[in-house]
Design a protein around this motif. Sequence first.
Motif, PDB file in Angstrom:
ATOM      1  N   LEU A 359      -1.966  21.375  15.890  1.00 39.97           N
ATOM      2  CA  LEU A 359      -1.742  22.423  14.997  1.00 39.97           C
ATOM      3  C   LEU A 359      -2.683  23.621  15.544  1.00 39.97           C
ATOM      4  O   LEU A 359      -1.872  25.074  15.248  1.00 39.97           O
ATOM      5  N   THR A 415       3.605  17.984   3.978  1.00 35.26           N
ATOM      6  CA  THR A 415       3.457  19.444   4.634  1.00 35.26           C
ATOM      7  C   THR A 415       2.881  20.291   3.719  1.00 35.26           C
ATOM      8  O   THR A 415       2.835  20.179   2.184  1.00 35.26           O
ATOM      9  N   ALA A 416       1.940  21.395   4.012  1.00 33.93           N
ATOM     10  CA  ALA A 416       1.350  22.327   3.389  1.00 33.93           C
ATOM     11  C   ALA A 416       1.484  23.603   4.077  1.00 33.93           C
ATOM     12  O   ALA A 416       1.824  23.704   5.143  1.00 33.93           O
ATOM     13  N   LEU A 421      -3.642  25.309   5.419  1.00 32.78           N
ATOM     14  CA  LEU A 421      -4.237  24.605   6.794  1.00 32.78           C
ATOM     15  C   LEU A 421      -5.125  25.438   7.558  1.00 32.78           C
ATOM     16  O   LEU A 421      -6.000  24.661   8.096  1.00 32.78           O
ATOM     17  N   SER A 422      -4.830  26.453   7.583  1.00 32.91           N
ATOM     18  CA  SER A 422      -5.647  27.370   8.507  1.00 32.91           C
ATOM     19  C   SER A 422      -7.050  27.848   8.018  1.00 32.91           C
ATOM     20  O   SER A 422      -7.947  28.002   8.631  1.00 32.91           O
ATOM     21  N   ASN A 425     -11.135  23.461   7.345  1.00 31.99           N
ATOM     22  CA  ASN A 425     -11.511  22.564   8.612  1.00 31.99           C
ATOM     23  C   ASN A 425     -12.469  21.864   8.400  1.00 31.99           C
ATOM     24  O   ASN A 425     -13.710  22.192   7.786  1.00 31.99           O
ATOM     25  N   LYS A 473       5.614  25.974   6.215  1.00 35.70           N
ATOM     26  CA  LYS A 473       5.089  24.662   5.873  1.00 35.70           C
ATOM     27  C   LYS A 473       4.874  23.812   7.071  1.00 35.70           C
ATOM     28  O   LYS A 473       5.976  23.484   7.879  1.00 35.70           O
ATOM     29  N   TYR A 476       0.047  18.084   7.597  1.00 36.91           N
ATOM     30  CA  TYR A 476      -1.347  18.219   7.689  1.00 36.91           C
ATOM     31  C   TYR A 476      -1.610  17.690   9.087  1.00 36.91           C
ATOM     32  O   TYR A 476      -2.868  17.512   9.704  1.00 36.91           O
ATOM     33  N   ASN A 477      -0.946  16.375   9.327  1.00 36.75           N
ATOM     34  CA  ASN A 477      -1.244  15.342  10.443  1.00 36.75           C
ATOM     35  C   ASN A 477       0.315  15.215  11.117  1.00 36.75           C
ATOM     36  O   ASN A 477       1.049  14.473  10.936  1.00 36.75           O
ATOM     37  N   ASP A 482       5.780  13.907  10.487  1.00 36.39           N
ATOM     38  CA  ASP A 482       5.696  15.265  10.207  1.00 36.39           C
ATOM     39  C   ASP A 482       5.811  15.592  11.713  1.00 36.39           C
ATOM     40  O   ASP A 482       6.355  16.955  11.999  1.00 36.39           O
ATOM     41  N   THR A 509      -3.791   6.416   7.480  1.00 40.40           N
ATOM     42  CA  THR A 509      -4.392   7.544   6.880  1.00 40.40           C
ATOM     43  C   THR A 509      -5.838   7.205   6.045  1.00 40.40           C
ATOM     44  O   THR A 509      -6.700   8.058   5.899  1.00 40.40           O
ATOM     45  N   PHE A 555      -3.729  17.927  -3.169  1.00 41.99           N
ATOM     46  CA  PHE A 555      -2.660  17.451  -2.651  1.00 41.99           C
ATOM     47  C   PHE A 555      -1.454  17.455  -3.348  1.00 41.99           C
ATOM     48  O   PHE A 555      -0.347  17.692  -2.993  1.00 41.99           O
TER      49      PHE A 555
END
Length: 617
Positions: A359, A415-416, A421-422, A425, A473, A476-477, A482, A509, A555
């Motif tokens: 990412l 997806t997000a 996502l940014s 953290n 989007k 996230y992983n 993805d 996960t 989520f």
Amino acid sequence: MPASRAAPITAPACGRHCRLRAPRLASPHEKANSPMHRPDRRAFVIRLSALAALSGAGVALSACGGSDDNDDTPAPKYAYGVASGDPLADRVILWTHAQPPGSDADVPLVWEVARDAAFTQRVASGKTVASAAAGHTAKADATGLAPGQSYFYRFRHDVADESAVRLSPVGRTRTLPAAGATDLALAVLSCSNYPAGHFHVMGEVARSDAQFALHLGDFIYEYGAGGYASADAPAMGRVVQPTTECLTLADYRTRYAQYRSDPDIKVLAAALPLIAVWDDHEIANDAWTAGAENHDPATEGAFTTRRDAAMKAWHEWMPVRTPDATDLRKIYRSFDFGGLAALHMLETRVIAREKQISLADLANPATAQAAAAALSSPTRQLLGTEQLAWLQRQMAGSSATWQVLGQQVLMARMTAPVSVLSALNAANTTPEAQAAGMKAITDYLTARQVAAQNPAALTEAQRALLDTRRNPKLGYNLDAWDGYPAEREKVLASAAQLGKRLIVLAGDTHNAWSSQLTLMDGTVVGQEFATSSVSSPGMEEYLSALPPAQTQQIFMGVVDDLRYAETASRGFLMMRFTPAEARGQWHFVSTVKSASYTSTRSAPLAANLTQRTPQAA
């Protein structure tokens, strides 16, 4: 059909050198109605060589190793019990470890399969060797069995003396059903991390009515003492061996031996046949074809040397049939459950996986364009062309009601938007960082709500948040599917074009999920059910500042295809198949940090032949 229950049976006595016997276990009914599951089973793991007990299947098992009065050859210890796996309609793999005390000599063994635990009705037998070259593990492919039957099995030291001191513990296994099966129960597990906590989940599976167990990877973890999820290991008496990180064949063998010494693993291994694939931690974290995040060639040598050692140990210590002895990477294989379900087990780590895209590279203006191009490349591989073609042939040639993929990582779109996502953290849990993350989530969810209720009221900032060109989007992983969208599309499109009812099972996960599986155009083609972990921590550790209910809400609100989430509990997934529906239910334990625990279950979630989207059952 659920596995049949037998009255409690005690295996043959161990001879005069053995006095320890397995005590009576609570019945399944008593266990289900007790307020607390206590670790009684830990007290009767027989010293030196015995498998202590098999509670759920109604069998008490014991055996001894040691010296013998009637033969000069030392009797072997069966220190890690017995196991079975890779069942077919007429055969099953049998496994044990046998080694005389203080000796590296090969151990000749006889294996026996019977309809009863006293072995008065033997149906098959043969010979194998627990060789030093295989780390004193031994396997046998027991053939000539009948479909859909439960059997008992054991090993015996192949010497003239046949006293009970030469016998292994007794295990119970089962063959796949014949054509016309109408009911199937699979217990799905993943991520069993020894220093993270007790394996209560495996004991729960052994006590369940599952017919078969699936382990979707991370059966062991490679880290050294003090590594990942090890903070509580000293207090629990679960510091890993060797204490260094696993790099060599001897390291991996020692680690597998420690895991297989665990009472809950022994109980489960003897209770049910196992179908397994590896994930990254059987080798090294975030492994790919040519390396891994947790491998430094400068200090740890060539990755291929480490990988090959890890794969050899896995094939030695797991009750699996090796499809290709010339290439141990090829563990993909299929199982047909009487035409009800065809299970295709995949390899997504080291055959063809291209290196993960980060990412950080996608967010960095200097690397974003190249990273985005690599991510969206139509040739980007996870399975590889050979395995993908094999899977397509398997699905095309199968007439089973359900096509089931057993594999490691989430296939559904998790997806997000980049704005969320940014701002999240996990490494920064300061109040300011938490506030920024919550604001990003709230802003995005508010924009979605306004768009649904009164689009004309959207502000320009809200329109920007909902514009996927300005706020794209991303998964996230990106270690999951993805990160390999083109190949995911090929897999899902193949199932859709063949008109197959698709169920995907996943682990990795440490959280429980269920999602619809969609093509890039939004067409729903199947459902994914993902299991939580046996002991590895989940979102409750990484997002510790958020209450679990809030994490779940986030989520569910942000990820479009997600239909169920539980992000704070360890457990397993029970999948039940009938001709009409596939139904998943998650079983959870209250803790893996102490010997005592309670258990709970989710509401079942079903997907039937006429309704593609999961609905509460």
